[in-house]
Design a protein around this motif. Structure first.
Motif, PDB file in Angstrom:
ATOM      1  N   PRO A 121      36.134 -57.515  28.017  1.00 24.63           N
ATOM      2  CA  PRO A 121      36.718 -58.443  27.028  1.00 24.63           C
ATOM      3  C   PRO A 121      38.056 -57.975  26.474  1.00 24.63           C
ATOM      4  N   PHE A 122      38.197 -56.676  26.240  1.00 26.49           N
ATOM      5  CA  PHE A 122      39.476 -56.166  25.758  1.00 26.49           C
ATOM      6  C   PHE A 122      40.553 -56.331  26.821  1.00 26.49           C
ATOM      7  N   ALA A 123      40.202 -56.117  28.097  1.00 28.44           N
ATOM      8  CA  ALA A 123      41.181 -56.284  29.170  1.00 28.44           C
ATOM      9  C   ALA A 123      41.652 -57.729  29.261  1.00 28.44           C
ATOM     10  N   VAL A 124      40.730 -58.675  29.124  1.00 26.82           N
ATOM     11  CA  VAL A 124      41.108 -60.086  29.161  1.00 26.82           C
ATOM     12  C   VAL A 124      42.000 -60.435  27.964  1.00 26.82           C
ATOM     13  N   THR A 125      41.611 -59.960  26.781  1.00 29.24           N
ATOM     14  CA  THR A 125      42.415 -60.212  25.587  1.00 29.24           C
ATOM     15  C   THR A 125      43.807 -59.618  25.718  1.00 29.24           C
TER      16      THR A 125
END
Length: 358
Positions: A121-125
């Motif tokens: 999720p952090f990578a997508v954000t």
């Protein structure tokens, strides 16, 4: 050097561009750099205590919170959610941004039962944030690709292969340094990691490998290379400063290797050159991620088996190169309007100065 990155608006002052680049680097690399500090301290004899790793978790959680809030703010500013009529598309983008931000913060907070997919999720954000920030300055992270053009599709594949080669060069250089430095220098001054890279990074399964590859591509390719270079070029920074900054950041991100992290400088320099020369981001991501996954899987095999498994891949690459060179590309019809008073003026850096319609 002639660049190919496209710029759509030239009104942002240099300090705003540099501030955005610094903010993206701090948010994207903060947690990884904190972890490298703990690893490097261990190489110098300091204990890797649970308190030290708790501080790393705090840094990563803070970076996720800043990235999520920044993303929501940029989406709100672009779609105009707080003002005017609320369209379904704007509402969907705003909801997606809130979900991404909340998921990245939720998974960044330490839990008693962590999962290997927490970095995703952090990578997508982070990827979405880099796109929104550069877009707000009138910049595009990738040159437009015409999929109908066979020559351009071939060039995309060649850039992906070159990105994989640059990654391999950095990996070989750092591996050689881990072997040579203990013999050539005092290990108390220039220490190197003792375990293999998978053990140091805590990758012990295919799912952990996949999640790690997604995170690495988001940080190193989208933020460190593409967004940083686009913003620095728009701020009129000289090319040597771009190379210096990106190479230093890449070496620091691999600080868990100890002094052998210097070997990652060619890896960074090769990808900088590819991005400045071609303006493509997606092949950099594909080549980097594919090499990391394949190389990691091959590390579990004996050396002879690795060579045998790579031979079909090399043969396929040679065949593709020979096949594409033997057939000239089809001509591309130029249906662009002729230059005139109403046509877009050229931007100072060689791209289009036409305002982004969205």
């Amino acid at each position: 050097m002639t660049g190919t990155l496209e710029r759509t608006w030239a009104g942002a002052p240099a300090w705003r561009l540099l501030l955005s680049a610094g903010g993206l680097l701090a948010v994207g690399c903060g947690g990884s750099l904190a972890a490298c500090v703990v690893h490097l301290g261990g190489l110098y004899g300091l204990a890797e205590t649970s308190e030290a790793w708790h501080r790393v978790d705090v840094v990563q959680a803070g970076a996720a919170a800043v990235a999520g809030g920044w993303l929501c703010w940029r989406v709100l500013r672009r779609t105009g959610l707080p003002y005017g009529q609320l369209s379904p598309r704007a509402a969907g983008l705003g909801a997606a941004a809130v979900v991404c931000a909340g998921a990245s913060v939720w998974t960044a907070v330490p839990s008693a039962d962590p999962t290997v997919w927490e970095p995703v999720p952090f990578a997508v954000t982070l990827t979405w944030l880099a796109w929104e920030v550069t877009r707000s300055h009138g910049l595009r992270l990738q040159k437009q690709i015409r999929l109908a053009d066979a020559a351009e599709r071939t060039r995309w594949g060649q850039v992906a292969v070159l990105a994989a080669i640059a990654t391999a060069v950095g990996g070989v250089a750092s591996t050689l340094l881990t072997r040579v430095l203990p013999w050539a220098a005092d290990s108390s001054v220039l220490p190197v990691m003792q375990d293999d890279q998978l053990t140091v990074l805590g990758i012990d399964s295919l799912s952990a490998l996949g999640a790690g590859a997604v995170m690495v591509v988001a940080v190193e390719d989208v933020v460190v290379v593409a967004a940083t270079i686009a913003l620095l070029r728009a701020a009129r920074r000289p090319v040597w400063q771009i190379y210096a900054l990106v190479c230093v950041v890449e070496v620091l991100l691999h600080g868990y290797m100890g002094a052998a992290a210097v070997g990652m400088a060619p890896f960074a320099a090769g990808r900088i050159w590819l991005y400045l020369r071609f303006g493509y981001l997606t092949p950099l991501m594909a080549g980097h991620g594919a090499y990391d996954v394949v190389h990691t899987l091959l590390m579990e095999l004996p050396p002879l088996a690795r060579v045998v498994m790579m031979l079909p891949v090399l043969a396929a690459l040679v065949w593709v190169e020979w096949h594409t060179e033997s057939q000239p590309p089809a001509p591309v019809k130029d249906d662009r309007p002729q230059a005139g008073p109403e046509s877009a003026t050229a931007a100072p850096d060689g791209g289009s100065a036409t305002p982004d319609p969205s």
